[in-house]
Design a protein around this motif. Structure first.
Motif, PDB file in Angstrom:
ATOM      1  N   ILE A  96      17.680  -2.756  -4.767  1.00 59.37           N
ATOM      2  CA  ILE A  96      16.322  -2.296  -4.451  1.00 59.37           C
ATOM      3  C   ILE A  96      15.984  -1.150  -5.391  1.00 59.37           C
ATOM      4  CG2 ILE A  96      14.825  -1.316  -2.680  1.00 59.37           C
ATOM      5  CD1 ILE A  96      16.629  -2.580  -0.591  1.00 59.37           C
ATOM      6  N   LYS A  97      14.811  -1.252  -6.019  1.00 61.04           N
ATOM      7  CA  LYS A  97      14.378  -0.209  -6.960  1.00 61.04           C
ATOM      8  C   LYS A  97      12.983   0.272  -6.563  1.00 61.04           C
ATOM      9  CE  LYS A  97      14.913  -2.560 -10.823  1.00 61.04           C
ATOM     10  NZ  LYS A  97      15.012  -2.851 -12.274  1.00 61.04           N
ATOM     11  N   THR A  98      12.804   1.570  -6.541  1.00 58.41           N
ATOM     12  CA  THR A  98      11.476   2.162  -6.332  1.00 58.41           C
ATOM     13  C   THR A  98      11.163   3.057  -7.519  1.00 58.41           C
ATOM     14  OG1 THR A  98      12.331   4.087  -5.118  1.00 58.41           O
ATOM     15  CG2 THR A  98      11.752   2.127  -3.831  1.00 58.41           C
ATOM     16  N   HIS A  99       9.911   3.025  -7.903  1.00 57.57           N
ATOM     17  CA  HIS A  99       9.429   3.876  -9.001  1.00 57.57           C
ATOM     18  C   HIS A  99       8.224   4.656  -8.478  1.00 57.57           C
ATOM     19  CE1 HIS A  99      11.851   1.625 -11.993  1.00 57.57           C
ATOM     20  NE2 HIS A  99      11.572   0.586 -11.219  1.00 57.57           N
ATOM     21  N   GLU A 100       8.352   5.964  -8.414  1.00 59.32           N
ATOM     22  CA  GLU A 100       7.288   6.832  -7.915  1.00 59.32           C
ATOM     23  C   GLU A 100       6.733   7.676  -9.060  1.00 59.32           C
ATOM     24  OE1 GLU A 100       6.536  10.275  -4.502  1.00 59.32           O
ATOM     25  OE2 GLU A 100       8.537   9.425  -4.822  1.00 59.32           O
ATOM     26  N   ASP A 101       5.430   7.602  -9.242  1.00 59.50           N
ATOM     27  CA  ASP A 101       4.778   8.392 -10.285  1.00 59.50           C
ATOM     28  C   ASP A 101       4.718   9.853  -9.828  1.00 59.50           C
ATOM     29  OD1 ASP A 101       3.150   9.581 -12.180  1.00 59.50           O
ATOM     30  OD2 ASP A 101       1.800   7.865 -12.356  1.00 59.50           O
ATOM     31  N   VAL A 102       5.506  10.700 -10.464  1.00 60.07           N
ATOM     32  CA  VAL A 102       5.573  12.118 -10.077  1.00 60.07           C
ATOM     33  C   VAL A 102       4.940  13.007 -11.135  1.00 60.07           C
ATOM     34  CG1 VAL A 102       7.607  11.798  -8.633  1.00 60.07           C
ATOM     35  CG2 VAL A 102       7.894  12.308 -11.063  1.00 60.07           C
ATOM     36  N   THR A 103       4.155  12.416 -12.012  1.00 54.97           N
ATOM     37  CA  THR A 103       3.538  13.210 -13.085  1.00 54.97           C
ATOM     38  C   THR A 103       2.676  14.321 -12.516  1.00 54.97           C
ATOM     39  OG1 THR A 103       3.485  11.192 -14.427  1.00 54.97           O
ATOM     40  CG2 THR A 103       2.191  13.080 -15.195  1.00 54.97           C
ATOM     41  N   ASP A 104       1.749  13.951 -11.627  1.00 53.30           N
ATOM     42  CA  ASP A 104       0.840  14.950 -11.063  1.00 53.30           C
ATOM     43  C   ASP A 104       1.595  15.972 -10.230  1.00 53.30           C
ATOM     44  OD1 ASP A 104      -1.236  13.569 -12.250  1.00 53.30           O
ATOM     45  OD2 ASP A 104      -1.707  12.404 -10.454  1.00 53.30           O
ATOM     46  N   ARG A 105       2.620  15.492  -9.489  1.00 56.76           N
ATOM     47  CA  ARG A 105       3.382  16.419  -8.660  1.00 56.76           C
ATOM     48  C   ARG A 105       4.122  17.438  -9.512  1.00 56.76           C
ATOM     49  NH1 ARG A 105       8.289  14.017  -5.424  1.00 56.76           N
ATOM     50  NH2 ARG A 105       6.640  12.576  -4.703  1.00 56.76           N
ATOM     51  N   ASN A 124       0.800  -1.223   0.000  1.00 54.12           N
ATOM     52  CA  ASN A 124       0.000   0.000   0.000  1.00 54.12           C
ATOM     53  C   ASN A 124       0.833   1.272   0.000  1.00 54.12           C
ATOM     54  OD1 ASN A 124      -3.104  -0.655   0.378  1.00 54.12           O
ATOM     55  ND2 ASN A 124      -1.971  -2.155   1.587  1.00 54.12           N
ATOM     56  N   ILE A 125       2.142   1.168   0.005  1.00 53.71           N
ATOM     57  CA  ILE A 125       2.926   2.390  -0.149  1.00 53.71           C
ATOM     58  C   ILE A 125       2.738   2.884  -1.578  1.00 53.71           C
ATOM     59  CG2 ILE A 125       4.622   1.795   1.607  1.00 53.71           C
ATOM     60  CD1 ILE A 125       6.506   0.889  -0.564  1.00 53.71           C
ATOM     61  N   PRO A 126       2.668   4.197  -1.749  1.00 57.17           N
ATOM     62  CA  PRO A 126       2.320   4.741  -3.075  1.00 57.17           C
ATOM     63  C   PRO A 126       3.472   4.758  -4.057  1.00 57.17           C
ATOM     64  CG  PRO A 126       2.644   6.512  -1.521  1.00 57.17           C
ATOM     65  CD  PRO A 126       2.786   5.241  -0.729  1.00 57.17           C
ATOM     66  N   VAL A 127       4.333   3.766  -3.996  1.00 55.62           N
ATOM     67  CA  VAL A 127       5.424   3.649  -4.960  1.00 55.62           C
ATOM     68  C   VAL A 127       5.567   2.182  -5.345  1.00 55.62           C
ATOM     69  CG1 VAL A 127       6.689   5.653  -4.063  1.00 55.62           C
ATOM     70  CG2 VAL A 127       7.160   3.386  -3.138  1.00 55.62           C
ATOM     71  N   ARG A 184      17.472 -11.788 -11.078  1.00 58.69           N
ATOM     72  CA  ARG A 184      16.073 -12.199 -10.967  1.00 58.69           C
ATOM     73  C   ARG A 184      15.364 -11.383  -9.879  1.00 58.69           C
ATOM     74  NH1 ARG A 184      15.295 -16.630 -13.923  1.00 58.69           N
ATOM     75  NH2 ARG A 184      17.116 -17.896 -14.477  1.00 58.69           N
ATOM     76  N   TYR A 185      14.088 -11.144 -10.108  1.00 56.83           N
ATOM     77  CA  TYR A 185      13.274 -10.428  -9.128  1.00 56.83           C
ATOM     78  C   TYR A 185      12.909 -11.373  -7.996  1.00 56.83           C
ATOM     79  CZ  TYR A 185      12.714  -6.389 -12.181  1.00 56.83           C
ATOM     80  OH  TYR A 185      12.939  -5.276 -12.938  1.00 56.83           O
ATOM     81  N   LEU A 186      13.204 -10.934  -6.753  1.00 52.83           N
ATOM     82  CA  LEU A 186      12.873 -11.717  -5.576  1.00 52.83           C
ATOM     83  C   LEU A 186      11.610 -11.208  -4.890  1.00 52.83           C
ATOM     84  CD1 LEU A 186      16.445 -12.019  -4.016  1.00 52.83           C
ATOM     85  CD2 LEU A 186      15.320 -13.584  -5.616  1.00 52.83           C
ATOM     86  N   PHE A 187      11.310  -9.945  -5.087  1.00 53.42           N
ATOM     87  CA  PHE A 187      10.138  -9.352  -4.441  1.00 53.42           C
ATOM     88  C   PHE A 187       9.613  -8.221  -5.317  1.00 53.42           C
ATOM     89  CE2 PHE A 187       8.273  -5.941  -1.932  1.00 53.42           C
ATOM     90  CZ  PHE A 187       7.260  -6.617  -1.273  1.00 53.42           C
ATOM     91  N   ALA A 188       8.304  -8.066  -5.305  1.00 55.91           N
ATOM     92  CA  ALA A 188       7.655  -6.943  -5.995  1.00 55.91           C
ATOM     93  C   ALA A 188       6.334  -6.673  -5.283  1.00 55.91           C
ATOM     94  CB  ALA A 188       7.423  -7.259  -7.472  1.00 55.91           C
ATOM     95  N   ASN A 189       6.104  -5.431  -4.915  1.00 59.32           N
ATOM     96  CA  ASN A 189       4.829  -5.120  -4.266  1.00 59.32           C
ATOM     97  C   ASN A 189       3.731  -4.933  -5.313  1.00 59.32           C
ATOM     98  OD1 ASN A 189       5.401  -2.600  -5.302  1.00 59.32           O
ATOM     99  ND2 ASN A 189       5.033  -1.499  -3.402  1.00 59.32           N
ATOM    100  N   ARG A 190       2.514  -4.716  -4.818  1.00 57.19           N
ATOM    101  CA  ARG A 190       1.379  -4.672  -5.734  1.00 57.19           C
ATOM    102  C   ARG A 190       1.472  -3.504  -6.711  1.00 57.19           C
ATOM    103  NH1 ARG A 190      -1.062  -8.851  -6.939  1.00 57.19           N
ATOM    104  NH2 ARG A 190      -1.335  -9.395  -4.734  1.00 57.19           N
ATOM    105  N   ASN A 191       1.996  -2.364  -6.242  1.00 54.99           N
ATOM    106  CA  ASN A 191       2.096  -1.200  -7.120  1.00 54.99           C
ATOM    107  C   ASN A 191       3.111  -1.389  -8.240  1.00 54.99           C
ATOM    108  OD1 ASN A 191       0.163   0.635  -6.136  1.00 54.99           O
ATOM    109  ND2 ASN A 191       1.449   1.107  -4.383  1.00 54.99           N
ATOM    110  N   SER A 192       4.003  -2.340  -8.077  1.00 52.40           N
ATOM    111  CA  SER A 192       5.001  -2.559  -9.120  1.00 52.40           C
ATOM    112  C   SER A 192       4.376  -3.142 -10.385  1.00 52.40           C
ATOM    113  CB  SER A 192       6.092  -3.500  -8.600  1.00 52.40           C
ATOM    114  OG  SER A 192       5.536  -4.780  -8.310  1.00 52.40           O
ATOM    115  N   GLU A 193       3.148  -3.633 -10.295  1.00 50.67           N
ATOM    116  CA  GLU A 193       2.503  -4.185 -11.485  1.00 50.67           C
ATOM    117  C   GLU A 193       2.295  -3.113 -12.549  1.00 50.67           C
ATOM    118  OE1 GLU A 193      -1.040  -5.953  -9.976  1.00 50.67           O
ATOM    119  OE2 GLU A 193      -0.009  -7.691  -9.097  1.00 50.67           O
TER     120      GLU A 193
END
Length: 758
Positions: free
Chosen positions: A308-317, A211-214, A225-234
């Protein structure tokens, strides 16, 4: 142990059998020999036989004793071994119960009894397994799911039984070769609680990460290989995360895209420091801007282990930031550059023209009559007008810079030969804005006044140029509305002098440089006597330490513009009430209130507090207001006037006739007095129109049952006219000039004497 006992027993039985045979065989022979000897009667032979029998008997007895001793020794060893095994089993951490082939309880250790809260005495001889479970049921320590207890306990993994009180026991039954059973019972309550807590923690972490917004993903550096991916990574992966686990970037992306991502990942791994970058990514919602952060996690040897990789949608910001940046430098109504942007553009223009030795002009443009348009047509029409004005100014300027500097002020920067080009542009703007503005079926007109400053003649920085164009605008407005004025050095001196005067005024209020003069008000008659005096109007005067007397026409507008009028007005009100409270003759005292006091301060609270502080009767205080009190905010102003009226003070409409909507205010509020503006009184006897207006106002007041006072009475002719027309009161130099109250001491009861006013 049982086998050894059997072996000893067999040996003993063999010995006994041999002895019995020995005894049996010679007996028959001896009997036969005895018979023979008896028959032959040889004594020596008989003695020999008896001795042999005794030997055999002794040997047999010895064997019997040896066998018995061996049996006792084996039994002691067996008992010791049983005690050792029992002690060992009783010290185990698991509970142990053993059943024989007939399911009778043959053993249970202390830990078993402790787990199920039983005593050793509760286990009776011959108790069976079902009987033991019944005992546990009676003691409240049976499994809550007893029906499946035995079957599941026989499985390879055993069974976790749940006992009352949230106790958990791991149970496993095993079959013994002799047909019996052994049950192992281990209390796993703490392990179960830890497992539940671990599962809860894992679920919590999973919920949080989902549920984190990233988008959050973890890759193994060695395999990619990917070992973990949260739901937002889809959103980034373009697939279900379950389908991405175990795959690499090339497994999921096109070769050209995969090469770019792998190269960026490798760069982050090689740098071993956090890396952030923004780049567009195609999603189901279209092309979006993402902020990607990469962090490398090292192993114990300091080598990269995870990425570790995070992708944050900053379009609106980013869009919001762009809008905010635009708003910070643009006017919200007209979308023109604001003052801050205008100063930046002005600074850039100075730099460019300094290098090229060129000149330009700064125009400060003020709209004349915008306030009246807002009051008449409403602010919605006024806002529409401002938008249309800005478009016309932009069209007239062409390639120059146009900005909205304030409410009704615009700024323009224009290059070229000056002041010719600047003046010509100012004239074009004035001509363009002179045409009516059709808004919602209404024809709205407006005019402009313009001030110009020139670079480099009138200043070398943005602030100076803008200030000087403002000084030229101030001069143009004071000289003639709708005019154009070019800055001159004398204007700068006047502007600086005005600023110094403002600073001195703020000091004067605190240093007590202000004083009050009082001008008498009287009942209208052709011959005004002291007995006709009804009260005084309190008027502020300023004696400057170096300038001397400063005209109220200079410092009152300055105080209103700067907001000092609020502090000054409170001081005037307090001094006037304190002075009036000291008079033995209960005359009225009138004090002017500024619209700023209604808008910026708690005027009702201030008046009430001063009346209580000074002890002045509310009915002796008259508050004079102008139309501005109601023009700024009609509803709020009207509410405040009603609250003041409720205090018991009198409310007077000052300068009546100088505005355009006074009749509306007379209808909305029951004023106690109307004061005719001096502009009409001063022309009495010379201008028939003034006489007609004054007569009309007097009749209007009488029709409304409102007292009428004429200001600016300076001649006997004016006084006579007003008295004959039925005016209620008069005020002016002919009645009495403003002066310290000491000059009117006899009128207020501070001295004796009767004098004629004038």
């Amino acid at each position: 142990m049982t086998g050894k006992i059997e072996q000893v027993t067999k040996r003993a039985i063999g010995c006994v059998s041999a002895a019995a045979w020995l005894f049996a065989t010679p007996g028959r022979a001896i009997a036969e020999d005895v018979t023979a000897v008896t028959q032959s009667a040889d004594p020596y032979f008989i003695w020999h036989v008896v001795i042999g029998g005794l030997v055999v008997g002794a040997f047999t007895t010895a064997i019997v004793f040896w066998v018995a001793s061996a049996l006792r020794s084996v039994q002691r060893q067996q008992q010791q071994r049983n005690e050792f095994v029992g002690s060992a089993l009783n010290h185990l951490g698991q509970g142990i119960v053993m059943l024989d082939a007939q399911k009778r309880v043959v053993f249970c250790n202390d830990r078993y009894l402790e787990i199920y809260r039983l005593a050793r005495a509760d286990i009776t001889r011959g108790m069976t397994g079902p009987g033991l479970r019944e005992l546990r049921r009676q003691r409240g320590s049976a499994d809550v799911n007893e029906d499946i207890h035995f079957d599941k306990a026989l499985s390879s993994g055993g069974y976790v039984a749940e006992l009352p009180g949230e106790q958990f026991v791991h149970v496993k039954f095993n079959r013994l070769p002799n047909g019996g059973w052994i049950g192992i019972h281990e209390d796993c309550t703490q392990q179960r609680l830890m497992q539940d807590e671990l599962a809860s923690t894992k679920q919590f972490q999973q919920t949080v990460l989902d549920n984190i917004p990233v988008s959050l993903m973890v890759q193994e550096v060695a395999t990619g290989r990917y070992l973990f991916a949260n739901r937002n990574s889809e959103v980034i992966l373009g697939r279900r995360r379950e389908d991405a686990i175990g795959k690499t970037v090339p497994d999921m992306l096109r070769p050209e895209e995969a090469r770019i991502i792998v190269a960026r990942d490798q760069a982050a791994i090689n740098s071993r420091t956090p890396i952030a970058e923004e780049h567009p990514i195609s999603t189901r919602d279209g092309l979006r801007l993402f902020l990607t952060r990469r962090v490398t996690v090292m192993d114990e040897d300091g080598e990269p282990q995870y990425l570790i990789k995070t992708h944050e949608d900053v379009t609106d910001r980013r869009q919001t930031e762009a809008r905010m940046a635009h708003m910070a430098y643009h006017d919200g109504l007209t979308d023109l550059p604001n003052r801050a942007a205008f100063l930046q553009a002005l600074t850039q223009m100075i730099d460019a023209c300094t290098e090229a030795s060129e000149e330009f002009a700064v125009l400060s443009i003020d709209l004349d009559g915008l306030k009246e348009i807002n009051d008449v047509f409403g602010h919605a029409i006024g806002d529409r007008l401002l938008k249309d004005v800005s478009r016309r100014i932009e069209a007239a300027v062409g390639g120059g810079v146009v900005a909205r500097l304030g409410g009704d002020e615009f700024g323009v920067i224009i290059d070229g030969a000056q002041p010719k080009v600047g003046q010509a542009l100012a004239e074009r703007i004035a001509a363009s804005l002179a045409e009516p503005f059709p808004i919602d079926g209404k024809s709205v007109r407006i005019a402009v006044t313009t001030g110009l400053s020139l670079f480099p003649r009138d200043g070398g920085d943005a602030a100076a140029l803008l200030a000087n164009s403002g000084a030229a605008l101030f001069r143009a407005k004071s000289r003639s509305r709708g005019s154009i004025s070019v800055f001159e050095p004398e204007m700068d001196r006047q502007l600086r002098d005005r600023r110094v005067l403002h600073q001195d005024l703020s000091t004067a209020i605190r240093n007590g440089e202000l004083s009050l003069h009082y001008q008498p008000q009287a009942r209208a008659s052709e011959n005004v006597l002291d007995a006709d005096i009804t009260g005084f109007e309190a008027l502020a005067r300023w004696i400057h330490p170096t300038r001397g007397f400063v005209s109220p026409a200079d410092f009152i507008p300055l105080a209103e513009e700067s907001g000092l009028i609020v502090e000054m007005g409170e001081w005037i009100l307090r001094q006037a009430c304190r002075e009036a409270a000291s008079w033995t003759v209960p005359l009225q005292v009138a004090v002017n209130l500024s619209p700023a006091q209604f808008m910026r301060g708690d005027v009702v609270g201030v008046v009430h507090a001063i009346l209580l502080e000074t002890g002045l009767a509310p009915g002796r205080l008259e508050l004079e207001i102008t139309e501005g009190v109601l023009i700024e905010d009609f509803d709020r102003g009207l509410a405040l006037l009603r609250r003041l009226k409720a205090l018991g003070v009198r409310i007077s409409m000052d300068d009546f006739g100088s505005g355009y909507s006074s009749l509306t205010y007379l209808q909305a509020f029951p004023f106690d007095k109307i004061k005719i503006d001096r502009a009409f009184v001063m022309h009495l006897g010379r201008n028939p129109q003034s006489a007609a207006i004054v007569k009309a106002v007097i009749n209007l007041g009488h029709g409304l049952d409102v007292s009428i006072v004429a200001e600016g009475v300076e001649t006997q002719e004016q006084l006579t006219f007003l008295a004959n027309e039925g005016c209620d009161g008069v005020q002016g130099y002919f009645i009495g000039r403003p002066a310290p109250i000491a000059q009117y001491a006899s009128l207020v009861g501070k001295a004796t004497g009767v004098r004629r006013a004038g």
